[in-house]
Design a protein around this motif. Structure first.
Motif, PDB file in Angstrom:
ATOM      1  N   TYR A  43       0.608  -1.131  -0.080  1.00 26.59           N
ATOM      2  CA  TYR A  43       0.170  -0.520  -0.426  1.00 26.59           C
ATOM      3  C   TYR A  43       0.866   0.988   0.047  1.00 26.59           C
ATOM      4  CZ  TYR A  43      -3.492  -3.198   1.537  1.00 26.59           C
ATOM      5  OH  TYR A  43      -4.830  -4.004   1.875  1.00 26.59           O
ATOM      6  N   VAL A  66     -11.201  -9.708   0.890  1.00 23.37           N
ATOM      7  CA  VAL A  66     -10.540  -9.420   2.920  1.00 23.37           C
ATOM      8  C   VAL A  66     -10.591 -10.618   3.642  1.00 23.37           C
ATOM      9  CG1 VAL A  66     -10.573  -7.529   2.607  1.00 23.37           C
ATOM     10  CG2 VAL A  66     -12.694  -8.259   3.629  1.00 23.37           C
ATOM     11  N   LEU A  77      -9.252  -1.309   6.596  1.00 25.72           N
ATOM     12  CA  LEU A  77      -9.369  -2.929   5.829  1.00 25.72           C
ATOM     13  C   LEU A  77      -8.554  -3.559   7.022  1.00 25.72           C
ATOM     14  CD1 LEU A  77      -7.131  -1.487   2.560  1.00 25.72           C
ATOM     15  CD2 LEU A  77      -9.552  -3.113   2.593  1.00 25.72           C
ATOM     16  N   MET A 123      -7.094  -6.724   3.168  1.00 23.81           N
ATOM     17  CA  MET A 123      -7.000  -7.532   1.949  1.00 23.81           C
ATOM     18  C   MET A 123      -6.431  -8.704   1.743  1.00 23.81           C
ATOM     19  SD  MET A 123      -6.383  -4.697  -1.363  1.00 23.81           S
ATOM     20  CE  MET A 123      -7.292  -2.869  -0.970  1.00 23.81           C
ATOM     21  N   GLY A 164      -6.480  -9.816  -4.136  1.00 20.07           N
ATOM     22  CA  GLY A 164      -7.351  -8.226  -3.741  1.00 20.07           C
ATOM     23  C   GLY A 164      -6.849  -7.678  -4.491  1.00 20.07           C
ATOM     24  N   ARG A 187      -5.248  -4.067  -4.951  1.00 24.30           N
ATOM     25  CA  ARG A 187      -4.977  -2.787  -4.481  1.00 24.30           C
ATOM     26  C   ARG A 187      -5.097  -2.096  -5.318  1.00 24.30           C
ATOM     27  NH1 ARG A 187      -4.098  -7.559  -2.260  1.00 24.30           N
ATOM     28  NH2 ARG A 187      -2.731  -7.401  -0.097  1.00 24.30           N
ATOM     29  N   VAL A 239      -9.805  -0.458  -5.239  1.00 31.51           N
ATOM     30  CA  VAL A 239     -10.461  -0.364  -4.533  1.00 31.51           C
ATOM     31  C   VAL A 239     -12.367   0.254  -4.402  1.00 31.51           C
ATOM     32  CG1 VAL A 239     -11.529  -0.651  -1.603  1.00 31.51           C
ATOM     33  CG2 VAL A 239      -8.922  -0.878  -3.014  1.00 31.51           C
ATOM     34  N   VAL A 245     -13.612  -4.607  -2.064  1.00 29.92           N
ATOM     35  CA  VAL A 245     -11.719  -5.497  -2.558  1.00 29.92           C
ATOM     36  C   VAL A 245     -12.612  -6.023  -3.916  1.00 29.92           C
ATOM     37  CG1 VAL A 245      -9.779  -6.183  -2.328  1.00 29.92           C
ATOM     38  CG2 VAL A 245     -11.134  -4.692  -1.054  1.00 29.92           C
TER      39      VAL A 245
END
Length: 271
Positions: free
Chosen positions: A29, A159, A178, A184, A188, A190, A193, A233
């Motif tokens: 992230y 998730v 999250l 996630m 998922g 990234r 979302v 997600v």
């Protein structure tokens, strides 16, 4: 032949390493967030405060150092013995200080009647109610406390633990949400979302959020969630493809693909 074998092994290692590196880049992230200048971060400093909206449930209590002065501004309490389902007695009371904000943004408050609360923060509403009461009704400024009773966020999709999560302090960032849902999964997306938000006028708006974009942390409207926001997600292509097969079938296909790749490399070096 030994040279070819060593070269084959080297190429296999490089192939697996490149695959691992590519997969890793899709997981973090806020990539390179440390590159954001400090002065930019300072512009978003401070605690985010949620605004009260229609259909919210808020708890309001009024207290005063003057005995009995605030009694008229609090909803009546019900003795716990009337609600006690366990059969045991006991003193105390169960407060009914919860107010449902109507579709127009009003609540019906004791003595004061209908007051508009829509688009206020809890702090602003505390000050507003205190100003209504003092000095018109009592000669000392009361202490007013306002709290959200239904500050919740829904987290769905890829998730670990989809569900509805509440915040006791009326604040939640997208990372908090999250984290509450167990983060996630590796499947998922990234970078895409889905955030579904209902505005105070009832309008539903949709945002697509790239969790890998470092500038997300500077966007208060998206980084800080609002009550009743919904995060979805989506699954990535790998999950979508594997969903057509069971776990055993997916594992078999992966192994077969790897063996085919190795066979191709071996044939290329033995020619």
């Amino acid at each position: 032949m030994k040279i070819k074998s060593n070269l084959l092994l080297f190429n296999l290692i490089m192939l697996l390493s490149l695959g691992s590196c590519t997969a890793y880049k899709k997981l973090p992230y806020l990539k390179n967030v440390e590159q954001i200048p400090q002065e930019s971060l300072l512009t978003t400093a401070g605690v985010h405060e949620a605004k009260i909206m229609p259909n919210d449930i808020i708890n309001i209590s009024v207290n005063s150092t003057v005995p009995g002065a605030s009694a008229d501004f609090n909803m009546p309490a019900i003795p716990l013995t009337l609600n006690n389902t366990s059969g045991t007695g006991g003193g105390g009371s169960n407060s009914l200080q919860d107010y449902l904000v109507d579709k127009n943004g009003y609540i019906n408050f004791p003595v004061l009647g209908e007051i508009k609360v829509n688009n206020f923060t809890t702090k602003e509403l505390e000050e507003q109610i205190a100003a209504f009461i003092y000095p018109k009704y009592i000669n000392k400024k009361p202490v007013v406390n306002v709290r959200f009773k239904n500050y919740k966020i829904s987290v769905l999709g890829e998730v670990a633990s989809p569900g509805i999560y509440e915040s006791e302090n009326g604040q939640m960032t997208i990372l908090d949400a999250l984290a509450a849902a167990g983060d996630m999964t590796i499947y998922g997306k990234r970078d895409n979302v889905l955030l579904i938000r209902t505005q105070d006028n009832g309008e539903v708006v949709v945002h697509r959020i790239n969790m890998q974009d470092k500038n997300l942390i500077l966007n208060k409207d998206l980084y800080y969630l609002q009550q009743n926001d919904k995060l979805y997600v989506e699954q990535n292509k790998a999950r979508g493809n594997s969903s057509r097969f069971g776990t055993a079938e997916s594992f078999t296909i992966t192994v077969v693909s790897l063996l085919l790749s190795i066979t191709s490399i071996v044939i290329g070096f033995t020619r």
